[in-house]
Design an enzyme around this catalytic site. Structure first.
Site, PDB file in Angstrom:
ATOM      1  N   TYR A 430       0.829  -1.228   0.000  1.00 40.33           N
ATOM      2  CA  TYR A 430       0.000   0.000   0.000  1.00 40.33           C
ATOM      3  C   TYR A 430       0.855   1.267   0.000  1.00 40.33           C
ATOM      4  O   TYR A 430       2.039   1.218   0.241  1.00 40.33           O
ATOM      5  CB  TYR A 430      -1.062  -0.005   1.095  1.00 40.33           C
ATOM      6  CG  TYR A 430      -0.692  -0.160   2.557  1.00 40.33           C
ATOM      7  CD1 TYR A 430       0.559   0.111   3.054  1.00 40.33           C
ATOM      8  CD2 TYR A 430      -1.679  -0.568   3.453  1.00 40.33           C
ATOM      9  CE1 TYR A 430       0.842  -0.018   4.408  1.00 40.33           C
ATOM     10  CE2 TYR A 430      -1.411  -0.701   4.811  1.00 40.33           C
ATOM     11  CZ  TYR A 430      -0.141  -0.428   5.271  1.00 40.33           C
ATOM     12  OH  TYR A 430       0.121  -0.556   6.596  1.00 40.33           O
ATOM     13  N   GLU A 431       0.190   2.366  -0.345  1.00 40.49           N
ATOM     14  CA  GLU A 431       0.888   3.646  -0.584  1.00 40.49           C
ATOM     15  C   GLU A 431       1.898   3.538  -1.714  1.00 40.49           C
ATOM     16  O   GLU A 431       2.921   4.219  -1.717  1.00 40.49           O
ATOM     17  CB  GLU A 431       1.590   4.161   0.683  1.00 40.49           C
ATOM     18  CG  GLU A 431       0.677   4.551   1.809  1.00 40.49           C
ATOM     19  CD  GLU A 431      -0.357   5.572   1.401  1.00 40.49           C
ATOM     20  OE1 GLU A 431      -0.125   6.293   0.418  1.00 40.49           O
ATOM     21  OE2 GLU A 431      -1.410   5.612   2.044  1.00 40.49           O
ATOM     22  N   GLY A 432       1.603   2.692  -2.680  1.00 45.18           N
ATOM     23  CA  GLY A 432       2.516   2.521  -3.817  1.00 45.18           C
ATOM     24  C   GLY A 432       3.453   1.357  -3.566  1.00 45.18           C
ATOM     25  O   GLY A 432       4.234   1.369  -2.611  1.00 45.18           O
TER      26      GLY A 432
END
Ligand SMILES: Cc1cc2nc3c(=O)[nH]c(=O)nc-3n(C[C@H](O)[C@H](O)[C@H](O)COP(=O)(O)OP(=O)(O)OC[C@H]3O[C@@H](n4cnc5c(N)ncnc54)[C@H](O)[C@@H]3O)c2cc1C
Length: 585
Positions: A430-432
């Site tokens: 998550y968050e890239g």
């Protein structure tokens, strides 16, 4: 069972000797961050983490959050812990005093955040997302939005979320389809979002969703995305709660880890939303949140590594197995065996290196905010993908080593070691994902300025050489660091000089690892030098730090030249097979 103990000695050492807390505290507005105040904050945060959050970490994982008829109940103890978190003022720590915050430096807030995350990662995700939403509203919200939302969010009475992902739009947000139709002074938001952390829960009285959506006449792709604030309960002009908005949680996911953190499917059915900033600029605003959130997720890597290390260390001191390889005799605790020591040193040295880098970047954020010299922000921008990508990948490796130290008991849930590995596993996604971070590093952070920021940073690291030369016992650190600097420099030349982007992109993740290892080695070398120069009264800490830095150089920094070769020469192999050649049926 191991109990979380905040690593206060190392935290204070890093803050004072490496991140420059003294200088940060001299920046305008940070005068309250006196040594006594910081000491008291760290002590209290450590207590809250050990006494309130740690005891509900394992039980929270076993119980999980539960969805029923659109509502979510968090595990036993979470509501009470959140209440204590708000009442003790932890939510307000890093925020502007204008909104009721305590206005303390990011550096101090980072140490506190590490403790909350290490003791209970699922719990810490709620504040993490709220902080990102606060930053976005502070920077681009209207005066009315700030007035209505920021006070309550800074206090922690209301929480925030980040609604980006849709089933067809994950890494590629150009594919977002959620609609926003104008309706007078507001918009009606319709669509489905998935994987929304704390999208629904019972900890706070309101949830402020920040949602990416498209207006009907918006251009295609990322240039047509706008950002909206969509509260669970509408907020009246006097700040009181109004009608329930049509933003509902359809279900929560069953997942590998962070079981206590509800990951919601959100359905917006003509929900009332208010534009944040200007139409079609939503993605750039979201990046404001994402940068802060990416840093925090990187810190999750540090935190979970610290917790896994503490648990493994406690087990290694208790578990009796085998005899001492030199002395023979009675059965000994496994910490006596060289290979167990190797694993513990890998865990300790990488955790300390990651912590030091993250705190130094946090201090650079403080400098960037207060003394507008652009070099601080350039350094932060360069390092965000490294803190996020390298610390989370390494956090997983450390948590996995924690399982290995436990042997079979590590694979059994009751020791708690497995939970850290399961929890850590999301941090590289998550968050890239790590791939996305690495492409950001190679494409935006190195490619766009022709490698200038990276080379300036390497120049700073190179300056340590002369200082390290003065201490013959630090020579292995000096040599490995110099080779690491050369390896990064060669890769930067390659990335900047290569015409075909598929080469550097094929090597982007190994390059990110190289950057992380060298940046961590830079901090460990600085740490060893600080111990040599300052002659600290705590000799045991200081000797251990120098030995740990030496271990890091011999086991991690030493990998740099090989990683350089992978980046520079390895791309041909990455793209060699045709899509139908992967499986030789
Ligand atoms: C527990 C959990 C919590 C989450 N919380 C939130 C939240 O609060 N808010 C929110 O909006 N989202 C949230 N997410 C979503 C998360 O951010 C996405 O899962 C993540 O961005 C990846 O998107 P994806 O899952 O669609 O994977 P995909 O984008 O389909 O990626 C699959 C693989 O392809 C690779 N890939 C994709 N595109 C490229 C490319 N161009 N070049 C190279 N490789 C590529 C990726 O690196 C990955 O390995 C959460 C997810 C989970 C599981």
């Amino acid at each position: 069972m191991s109990v979380y103990t905040a690593p206060l000695k190392d935290m204070k050492f890093v803050m004072n000797e490496l991140a420059g807390l003294g200088e940060v505290a001299r920046l305008p507005g940070y005068q309250d961050a006196t040594p006594d105040t910081v000491e008291a904050i760290l002590e209290e945060a450590g207590k809250f983490a050990s006494e309130v959050l740690d005891p509900i970490n394992y039980s929270g994982d076993q119980e999980g959050s539960i969805w029923k008829d659109g509502s979510v109940t968090t595990p036993k103890g979470f509501k009470q812990a959140y209440k204590q978190y708000v009442e003790s003022g932890w939510a307000a720590l890093p925020f502007d005093q204008e909104w009721g915050g305590q206005g303390l430096p990011k550096l101090v807030a980072t140490a506190v955040e590490e403790m909350l995350t290490a003791s209970n990662m699922s719990f810490s995700l709620c504040p993490l997302l709220t902080q990102g939403a606060i930053h976005a509203l502070e920077l681009v919200g209207t005066d009315l939005q700030k007035k209505l939302y920021l006070g309550k969010m800074v206090e922690g009475a209301w929480t925030g979320t980040m609604n980006l992902t849709e089933p067809q739009a994950g890494s590629d947000l150009a594919l977002v389809r959620t609609k926003a139709e104008r309706a007078g002074d507001h918009y009606l938001i319709s669509g489905q979002k998935i994987f929304i952390t704390y999208g629904e829960h019972d900890l706070a009285e309101n949830i402020v969703h920040l949602v990416l959506a498209r207006t009907p006449d918006a251009p295609e792709g990322v240039k047509g995305i706008s950002l909206f604030v969509v509260p669970k309960f509408l907020v009246n002009a006097d700040g009181s709660l109004g009608k329930r908005n049509n933003a509902r949680c359809a279900s929560i996911e069953h997942k590998l880890g962070i079981h206590a953190s509800p990951t919601a499917v959100m359905v917006f059915d003509k929900a009332v939303g208010y534009l944040v900033g200007e139409e079609n600029k939503g993605l750039s605003y979201m990046f404001i949140m994402m940068n802060a959130a990416r840093f925090s997720v990187g810190l999750e890597g540090v935190a979970v590594a610290e917790r896994a290390f503490q648990r493994a260390l406690a087990y290694a001191k208790e578990r009796l197995q085998g005899r001492d390889i030199v002395e023979g005799g009675k059965t000994v605790p496994i910490i006596r065996h060289p290979d167990v020591r190797r694993m513990l040193m890998l865990m300790k040295s990488q955790t300390e290196a990651m912590r030091a880098l993250a705190y130094v970047v946090a201090a650079a954020m403080d400098f960037s905010l207060k003394d507008k010299n652009p070099r601080h922000q350039a350094f932060v921008d360069l390092m965000i993908p490294v803190v996020k990508g390298w610390s989370t990948e390494t956090g997983i490796e450390v948590a996995s080593l924690g399982v290995q130290v436990h042997g079979g008991m590590g694979f059994i849930e009751e020791t708690g070691a497995a939970q850290h590995l399961r929890d850590a596993r999301i941090t590289t996604i998550y968050e890239g994902t790590t791939g996305i971070q690495a492409m950001d590093l190679v494409g935006r952070k190195i490619g766009r300025d022709g490698g200038a920021t990276a080379k300036a940073w390497l120049g700073e690291v190179g300056k340590l050489d002369a200082q390290l030369l003065k201490f013959p016992d630090l020579d292995p650190i000096r040599k490995n660091l110099a080779a690491g600097v050369q390896a990064v420099s060669d890769c930067v030349d390659y990335i900047v000089g290569e015409k075909n982007p598929s080469g550097p992109f094929a090597g982007a993740v190994p390059f990110l690892r190289l950057m992380g290892i060298v940046a961590g080695g830079w901090q460990m070398a600085r740490a060893a030098l600080a111990c040599k120069k300052n002659n600290f009264s705590d000799k045991s800490f200081s000797d251990a730090k120098i030995a740990t830095a030496r271990f890091y150089a011999d086991h991690l920094l030493v990998q740099a030249p090989a990683l350089r070769d992978t980046v520079v020469k390895g791309s041909a192999g990455v793209m060699a097979l045709g899509e139908d050649q992967f499986l030789a049926a």
